[in-house]
Design a protein around this motif. Structure first.
Motif, PDB file in Angstrom:
ATOM      1  N   ARG A 304      74.446  42.109 141.197  1.00 21.90           N
ATOM      2  CA  ARG A 304      75.007  43.451 141.231  1.00 21.90           C
ATOM      3  C   ARG A 304      76.133  43.602 140.208  1.00 21.90           C
ATOM      4  N   LEU A 305      76.866  42.530 139.969  1.00 23.46           N
ATOM      5  CA  LEU A 305      77.934  42.573 138.973  1.00 23.46           C
ATOM      6  C   LEU A 305      77.356  42.516 137.561  1.00 23.46           C
ATOM      7  N   VAL A 306      76.385  41.675 137.360  1.00 22.82           N
ATOM      8  CA  VAL A 306      75.757  41.552 136.046  1.00 22.82           C
ATOM      9  C   VAL A 306      75.068  42.857 135.653  1.00 22.82           C
ATOM     10  N   ASP A 307      74.479  43.535 136.610  1.00 23.52           N
ATOM     11  CA  ASP A 307      73.816  44.810 136.318  1.00 23.52           C
ATOM     12  C   ASP A 307      74.820  45.851 135.815  1.00 23.52           C
ATOM     13  N   VAL A 308      76.029  45.839 136.369  1.00 23.49           N
ATOM     14  CA  VAL A 308      77.066  46.766 135.898  1.00 23.49           C
ATOM     15  C   VAL A 308      77.364  46.504 134.431  1.00 23.49           C
ATOM     16  N   LEU A 309      77.472  45.234 134.067  1.00 21.72           N
ATOM     17  CA  LEU A 309      77.764  44.881 132.678  1.00 21.72           C
ATOM     18  C   LEU A 309      76.629  45.298 131.758  1.00 21.72           C
ATOM     19  N   ARG A 310      75.398  45.049 132.158  1.00 19.31           N
ATOM     20  CA  ARG A 310      74.257  45.432 131.330  1.00 19.31           C
ATOM     21  C   ARG A 310      74.206  46.949 131.131  1.00 19.31           C
ATOM     22  N   GLU A 311      74.488  47.672 132.208  1.00 16.98           N
ATOM     23  CA  GLU A 311      74.437  49.126 132.114  1.00 16.98           C
ATOM     24  C   GLU A 311      75.534  49.653 131.197  1.00 16.98           C
ATOM     25  N   ARG A 312      76.723  49.044 131.269  1.00 15.51           N
ATOM     26  CA  ARG A 312      77.857  49.556 130.516  1.00 15.51           C
ATOM     27  C   ARG A 312      77.811  49.154 129.056  1.00 15.51           C
ATOM     28  N   ARG A 370      83.146  34.778 129.922  1.00 14.01           N
ATOM     29  CA  ARG A 370      83.783  36.081 129.760  1.00 14.01           C
ATOM     30  C   ARG A 370      83.283  37.060 130.827  1.00 14.01           C
ATOM     31  N   ILE A 371      82.005  36.936 131.211  1.00 10.63           N
ATOM     32  CA  ILE A 371      81.487  37.781 132.296  1.00 10.63           C
ATOM     33  C   ILE A 371      82.286  37.509 133.561  1.00 10.63           C
ATOM     34  N   ARG A 372      82.488  36.234 133.843  1.00 11.25           N
ATOM     35  CA  ARG A 372      83.235  35.862 135.055  1.00 11.25           C
ATOM     36  C   ARG A 372      84.687  36.332 134.965  1.00 11.25           C
ATOM     37  N   GLU A 373      85.319  36.192 133.785  1.00 16.43           N
ATOM     38  CA  GLU A 373      86.714  36.594 133.633  1.00 16.43           C
ATOM     39  C   GLU A 373      86.891  38.100 133.807  1.00 16.43           C
ATOM     40  N   ASP A 374      85.880  38.853 133.397  1.00 17.78           N
ATOM     41  CA  ASP A 374      85.962  40.313 133.512  1.00 17.78           C
ATOM     42  C   ASP A 374      85.508  40.814 134.873  1.00 17.78           C
ATOM     43  N   GLY A 375      85.273  39.883 135.802  1.00 13.88           N
ATOM     44  CA  GLY A 375      84.716  40.266 137.092  1.00 13.88           C
ATOM     45  C   GLY A 375      85.501  41.336 137.809  1.00 13.88           C
ATOM     46  N   PRO A 625      87.282  46.171 131.155  1.00 14.57           N
ATOM     47  CA  PRO A 625      86.106  46.018 132.025  1.00 14.57           C
ATOM     48  C   PRO A 625      85.926  47.166 133.009  1.00 14.57           C
ATOM     49  N   THR A 626      86.959  48.009 133.196  1.00 11.82           N
ATOM     50  CA  THR A 626      86.802  49.142 134.105  1.00 11.82           C
ATOM     51  C   THR A 626      86.177  50.347 133.422  1.00 11.82           C
TER      52      THR A 626
END
Length: 961
Positions: A304-312, A370-375, A625-626
């Motif tokens: 669910r978190l990774v999907d937010v990143l892909r979408e953004r 970086r994905i984890r840091e921007d969580g 990240p927001t």
């Protein structure tokens, strides 16, 4: 507005602080900025003090005692539990007390001031082959003092432990002004001096502990991430260690003025193993088995978190992951590369998940981390596409119970009608999560309380801790009775009284806590939709929701990342130049949050002071990240302030530059204008009239605009000699000032099999994106201009003809701003049809770039290119061509009209000095690649250094060009 009594109290406190010779800020801007941290809470302080020395800290504390004003210590303000906000004096250690005082590589220790940024300490230690072990995700901006306050841990605590495992001594001031020094003797035993009055006596710490020995031995320190409450286990007589007891006390017991920390050596080799699982619960169940393999880190991440990143940020933002709906990022480290790889492959082959991947490429591993840091920022938008908030941010349970806890937690959130995207330190049972709590609703506070109480009970059922590393703060302190017995709470109260009998230090936290649902920042804030110029489509048209995207994670305060493969973003260039909170994305967002609350008017000086140095670079739109977009909000603020009012003169001159440029070209006045601008007296007068800094040179108008010289091979959007049609969007800068760039673009397109044609609008033949009107907040005019442009471009887009831009900032308007200003089907169609030159060439069958082997490039991507369009297509093109590229990640500092306006010159130059100028100075023979007209102008102005657009580079390298 504040009640009169509060205003009077503010004035009295500030007067006393100023009389002590301190740097005091009690203006509306400062109080707004420091009213919140990275938490849910908004507590405006009476005044902010930024001490320059320990003596000034002591003076601040003295004034607090004498006036009975509470005092809260603050580092970078990244606290997610409301630990760094208070109603009295907030002491900002990050501005002046951030030095590394000493690094001792033999003893493997360092002495630092409390405002020292984690990354600054790491840079100071690195030449000695050592580092500070704990590394929270906020490491580029969090301070060591803040880490001490919260007992921060980070992703590698499996290897390095918590902060209290890595602090060997402290210098502190107690509430009564006494200095206490803690440390270690030659045999490593804990020592302390100056603390006798606190420790001994009928109400001292030793007496308190004597009444609660059994409780301290049984209720505390049950597993590694039990951080909630005071670390009273370190005050037991058999293990008495005042240093460790004070770490994690959240500034409620003493004020830290210096710390001695332990340093460690880094392993020579690190490899990441990514394990895929069916879901997050399965990942939680597997974590203990993973830890048995001896990793330095075991981090969980939900799809669910990774999907937010892909979408953004697009699919390319996420490196290929193994199959699954959740993942564990596991780091295996050591000094023997072969042994590390063997362990990594053994873990990958252990059958712990549905799929696995070993990542030994450092660049790819850095992207994963970086994905984890921007969580925390990415989780600011829930899977239901609603605002998601902290509050239940870092609960922890014994690791062997994590899987069951995750399953129950999902049931709990569903029962409250919430969704989430969990992640965290799964190897130690710590879960991070943001929840789409309906705080904006009338019953938002009540629903927050109901969920937090149920969540606290759930954690208690699992023998867990309300906090696993961030402290309890305002978010959880009231919930401690669900976790601890009455005797434990009495012990905490006794410790607090021994250190701070008058409750001066950070009141409302841990002991005598404020209610968890008091002072919640967004509760009671209604939607803000009235008379807005921008559409805010991603925030349901609500500016309040848009500006509250800023949750305070503070990535905008981070030091710039290195150039090259690890190059990061551009946010926030003005903060990097001034190091002032008001010039950070977060500081500006906090002020705008006061606007939508009705506390400040659009025209308030505080609003414009905060926004003045915003370069409108849009770096925050991609790097935060927001997903906050201060460039858009600044345009809105300028629009609201100056609508139907007299504007600054630069708005008329620079904000309407395309209009004047078109007039100069049509009347063939380029020679005359250039001549007049070259005359010393006349030129200075013209600059002053335009609001331009006299130290700036003005680009010369081309003798003839590009549009006047363009020779189409055909009449319009029809194939010519087998070439496919493409719309060439010629911006005002390329047309009036740099027509050779446009001409080179035409040649490159034709060589690639495209036939460019210019879109023409009835009347004057030119189309414009309205960029300069947008950046100066002339949004009514910008809408009219952009609406006509969309209407002109839509027919070609409807026929499938691509639209290629030359100037990145103007291209970005057609890709992004068009949705804000003139939303609709035609705008969507045009936006989807827009391409950069590199994107179009990448989609051209059979096209190959010229050979650039041996060409050394310093590439300065335009900020809008990076933030809106993406520079990956350019990077791929240059790599295929064989060029050696040093890619910069910082802003050039000119940013259109910003850098030439009166009052901005020093900051503009300081921004350029962050990356651009050092890079070009270090590579005198390199070709500087800069697609942005502003970037090329800045470099010519400050260094006299020529630079080239990608089209010119490809055209010159093409033997047919």
């Amino acid at each position: 507005m504040l009640p009169v009594s509060v205003v009077a109290e503010t004035t009295d406190a500030a007067r006393a602080l100023r009389a002590a010779g301190l740097e005091v800020h009690d203006d509306a801007l400062s109080r707004a900025m420091y009213s919140s941290d990275a938490s849910l809470y908004r507590v405006p302080p009476l005044a902010v003090v930024r001490p320059r020395s320990v003596e000034e800290v002591a003076a601040t504390l003295r004034v607090a005692r004498e006036t009975g004003t509470p005092l809260t210590s603050r580092g970078a303000g990244t606290s997610v539990a409301g630990n760094a906000v208070g109603r009295g004096i907030v002491v900002d250690f990050s501005r002046h007390l951030g030095r590394v005082l000493d690094v001792d590589p033999e003893a493997r220790t360092a002495r630092v001031e409390p405002g020292t940024v984690h990354a600054v300490l790491q840079r100071a230690a690195a030449p000695h082959g050592v580092r500070f072990g704990p590394d929270p995700s906020t490491h580029p901006r969090c301070t060591i003092g803040g880490m001490i306050g919260n007992n921060a841990c980070g992703a590698r605590s499996l290897a390095y432990g918590r902060t209290d495992d890595n602090v060997t001594g402290l210098r502190l001031l107690l509430a009564d002004g006494t200095e206490v020094v803690t440390g270690r003797d030659a045999e490593g035993r804990p020592t302390q001096s100056g603390a006798d009055a606190v420790l001994d006596g009928p109400h001292g710490v030793r007496a308190v502990m004597g009444h609660h020995l059994g409780t301290a031995r049984t209720e505390l320190d049950r597993f590694g991430r039990q951080v909630s409450g005071y670390a009273a286990q370190h005050l037991l007589p058999e293990r008495f260690d005042l240093t460790r007891a004070l770490v994690g006390s959240e500034g409620t017991l003493a004020v830290v003025t210096e710390a001695t920390v332990r340093l460690v050596t880094d392993p020579a080799c690190r490899v990441v193993v990514v394990l895929g699982f069916a879901d997050i619960v399965a990942a939680g169940h597997a974590a203990p088995a993973v830890v048995a393999h001896g990793p330095t880190s075991c981090e969980g991440l939900d799809s669910r978190l990774v999907d937010v990143l892909r979408e953004r940020r697009g699919p390319a933002a996420v490196p290929p992951l193994p199959d699954g709906g959740a993942w564990l990022f596991v780091e295996i480290a050591g000094d023997d590369a072969v042994e590390v790889l063997d362990r990594a492959h053994a873990l990958a082959g252990a059958g712990l998940g549905v799929d696995a991947r070993v990542v030994d490429d450092p660049a790819t591993a850095a992207r994963l981390w970086r994905i984890r840091e921007d969580g925390a920022g990415l989780a600011g938008r829930s899977p239901a596409d609603l605002p998601a908030w902290p509050g239940w941010e870092d609960a922890a349970v014994p690791p062997d119970r994590l899987g069951d806890y995750l399953a129950r937690f999902d049931e709990l959130t569903a029962s409250h009608g919430l969704s989430s995207a969990p992640y965290g330190h799964f190897g130690e049972g710590c879960l991070h999560v943001r929840l789409d709590l309906p705080l904006q609703h009338r019953d938002g506070a009540a629903r927050l309380r109901a969920f937090l109480v149920d969540a606290a009970r759930l954690v208690a059922d699992f023998g867990g801790s309300l906090s696993g590393e961030h402290g309890d703060g305002r978010a959880r302190s009231e919930l401690l009775p669900h976790l601890y017995s009455a005797d434990a709470l009495a012990m905490f109260a006794g410790i607090k009284h021994a250190f701070d009998p008058d409750g001066l230090l950070n009141p409302g936290v841990l002991v005598d806590p404020d209610p968890v649902d008091a002072d919640v920042r967004v509760v009671g804030v209604p939607p803000f939709r009235r008379q807005l110029a921008m559409a805010y489509p991603h925030d349901d048209g609500d500016l309040a929701q848009a500006v509250h995207r800023c949750t305070g994670v503070g990535k905008c305060r981070a030091d710039p990342r290195p150039t090259g493969a690890a190059a990061g973003g551009v946010m926030c260039p003005s903060y990097l130049a001034t190091r002032e909170e008001k010039d950070s994305t977060r500081g500006r967002a906090r002020v705008l949050q006061e606007v939508v609350r009705g506390e400040l008017a659009w025209s308030d000086p505080a609003v414009h002071d905060a926004l003045d140095l915003c370069l409108s670079c849009k770096g925050c739109a991609s790097d935060c990240p927001t997903g906050i977009d201060l460039a858009t909000y600044k345009s809105e603020a300028l629009h609201q302030t100056y609508r139907r009012r007299l504007r600054p003169r630069s708005h008329y001159a620079l904000g309407r530059l395309p209009l004047w440029a078109r007039l100069v070209g049509r009347l063939r006045l380029a020679g005359l204008v250039n001549l007049l601008m070259g005359l010393p007296l006349v030129g200075r007068l013209m600059l002053a009239a335009a609001g331009v800094d006299r130290r700036r040179s003005v680009p010369r108008f081309a003798r003839r605009p590009f549009r006047a010289t363009f020779d189409p091979s055909g009449p319009g959007p029809e194939p010519v000699e087998g070439r496919r049609p493409v719309v060439l969007f010629v911006d005002s800068f390329s047309d009036a000032f740099d027509p050779e760039v446009a001409a080179a673009t035409v040649r490159v397109l034709r060589a690639a099999g495209w036939e460019p044609f210019l879109p023409e609008r009835d009347g004057d033949g030119a189309v414009c994106c309205g960029l300069t009107w947008i950046t100066t907040g002339q949004l009514d005019a910008a809408k009219r201009i952009l609406r006509r442009t969309v209407r002109t471009l839509a027919p070609a887009a409807r026929d499938g003809v691509p639209i290629v831009g030359i100037e990145p900032s103007c291209t970005a308007v057609l890709r992004s701003d068009v949705h804000e200003l003139v939303p609709g089907p035609d705008a969507d169609l045009v936006s989807r049809s827009v391409r950069t030159l590199a994107e179009l060439l990448a989609q051209t069958p059979g096209w190959r770039p010229p050979d650039l082997s041996g060409v050394e490039l310093v590439a300065q991507p335009h900020c809008h290119h990076h933030a809106v369009l993406g520079w990956q297509a350019d990077a791929d093109l240059l790599a295929t061509a064989g060029a050696t590229v040093t890619r910069l990640s910082g802003c050039c500092g000119l940013a259109g009209n910003f850098g030439v306006e009166v009052g901005h010159h020093e900051v503009s130059v300081a921004v350029a000095e962050q990356q651009l100028l050092p890079a070009v100075d270090a590579a005198p023979e390199a070709v500087v690649l800069a697609d942005g007209f502003s970037c090329r102008t800045q470099l010519a102005d400050l260094r006299g250094r020529p630079s080239r657009h990608l089209a010119q580079l490809l055209d010159a390298a093409d033997p047919q060009g």
